[in-house]
Design a protein around this motif. Sequence first.
Motif, short mmCIF file in Angstrom:
data_model
loop_
_atom_site.label_atom_id
_atom_site.label_comp_id
_atom_site.label_asym_id
_atom_site.label_seq_id
_atom_site.Cartn_x
_atom_site.Cartn_y
_atom_site.Cartn_z
N TYR A 157 -26.19 -14.73 -32.82
CA TYR A 157 -25.80 -15.65 -31.56
C TYR A 157 -26.50 -15.03 -30.49
CZ TYR A 157 -23.46 -17.82 -27.89
OH TYR A 157 -23.13 -18.91 -26.75
N LYS A 162 -27.89 -20.11 -31.25
CA LYS A 162 -27.66 -21.39 -31.62
C LYS A 162 -26.88 -21.47 -32.92
CE LYS A 162 -32.22 -22.10 -34.59
NZ LYS A 162 -31.64 -22.10 -35.75
N LEU A 163 -26.50 -22.60 -33.70
CA LEU A 163 -25.98 -22.52 -34.74
C LEU A 163 -26.44 -21.83 -35.85
CD1 LEU A 163 -24.24 -26.22 -34.87
CD2 LEU A 163 -23.37 -24.15 -33.92
N ILE A 164 -25.45 -21.34 -36.90
CA ILE A 164 -26.13 -20.15 -37.89
C ILE A 164 -26.22 -20.99 -39.19
CG2 ILE A 164 -23.98 -19.28 -38.32
CD1 ILE A 164 -25.69 -16.78 -38.52
N THR A 165 -26.91 -20.80 -40.05
CA THR A 165 -27.24 -21.31 -41.37
C THR A 165 -26.64 -20.15 -42.22
OG1 THR A 165 -29.43 -20.67 -41.84
CG2 THR A 165 -29.21 -22.81 -40.69
N GLU A 166 -26.53 -20.62 -43.60
CA GLU A 166 -26.10 -19.63 -44.59
C GLU A 166 -27.17 -18.54 -44.83
OE1 GLU A 166 -24.50 -21.40 -48.21
OE2 GLU A 166 -23.25 -22.32 -47.31
N SER A 167 -28.41 -19.17 -44.87
CA SER A 167 -29.40 -17.88 -45.17
C SER A 167 -29.48 -17.05 -43.88
CB SER A 167 -30.83 -18.59 -45.62
OG SER A 167 -31.19 -19.40 -44.64
N GLU A 168 -29.43 -17.70 -42.71
CA GLU A 168 -29.45 -16.73 -41.48
C GLU A 168 -28.48 -15.64 -41.44
OE1 GLU A 168 -32.06 -19.78 -38.42
OE2 GLU A 168 -29.60 -19.91 -38.83
N THR A 170 -26.86 -14.53 -44.18
CA THR A 170 -27.11 -13.61 -45.02
C THR A 170 -28.18 -12.47 -44.58
OG1 THR A 170 -26.91 -15.39 -46.99
CG2 THR A 170 -27.96 -13.44 -47.70
#
Length: 244
Positions: A157, A162-168, A170
Motif C-alpha cells: 500500500y 492501490k488494491l492488492i492482488t493475490e500474486s502481489e 505473495t
Amino acid sequence: MFSRLKKIFFKPTKLPDHIAVIMDGNGRWAKKRFLPRIAGHSKGTEAAEKIVKYCFKYHIKTLTLFTFSTENWQRPDEEVDGLLNLFEESIVKSRASLIKNNIAIRFIGDKKLFSEELQRKLQELEKTCSKNNGLDLNIALNYGGRSEIVRAANTFYQKVGKLITESELTNHLDTAGMPEVDLLIRTGGEKRVSNFLLWQIAYAELFFTNVLWPDFSEEHFVEALQWFQKTNRKFGKLMDDLNA
Ligand code: IPE
Ligand code: IPE
Ligand code: MG
C-alpha cells in the motif's frame, strides 16, 4: 522397509519442493527428563541441524523452520531470553557449515523487535549465503502468519497505493520467490497451525506426529515423506484433470 522406501523414492516428481516444520515439544521432552525447559530447546537445536541434513539427502529444495513465534514473547522472560541466546549462539556456530554446505539462509518474521546488533548479524549472514544454491533454509523468528500478511499488505500500500492482488501479496511476503509449502510437519502431537505460514500452506499436506521435536529422527522424516507421496493432491480439480 527398504524395498518399499526404494520404490517410493523412485517417484522424484512426488517429492515436496518446500517442507515447513512446526518444531514443537521441546518443553515436554525436557519435563519428561526432569530437566529445565531450555535443555529441551537446546536438544531441539540439534534436531534442527539434523533435518537440514535430511533435506540434502532426500533432495528437498526449501525448508522453513518455526523457531520463535510472535506469540512466544508471552512465555516467562527466562525462557524467552534463553531461547534468544540459544538462537544467537547457533547462528554464530552454524556460519561455517552454511557456507561449506552451500545453504542460502533467510530469516523470516518481523525482525524490528531485535537489537540492531542482532539484526545486522542476521542480514550479514543472509548476504554472505545469498549466492548459495544447495538448499534454501528459512528460519522463522518472531514470526506470525497474520503479522506477515499485514506487513506485506502495508508495504504494498505504501509503495503503490492501490488494491492488492493475490500474486502481489505473495510477492510481498517474507517468503517472496519461494515455492508454496507442499508439506507441513508438526511434531509434539498438537493438530493446529499456530499462526505459521497461513498464506503459504493454503494447499499444503499436513503431517502431524506425536514425536517430540528433539526426538525427531531420519526415520520420522522418511515416514513423513512416504506419507506425502501417498497423498492425492487435487488443488480443487478432479483427478482426471490432473492426469490429463
Ligand atoms: C517448541 O517447543 C519450541 C518453541 C515454541 C520455541 P515448546 O517449547 O512449545 O514445547 P512444549 O510444547 O512446551 O512441549
Ligand atoms: C509453535 O509452537 C511455535 C514454534 C514451534 C516456534 P507453540 O508451542 O508456541 O504453539 P502452541 O502455543 O501450542 O499453539
Ligand atoms: Mg509447544
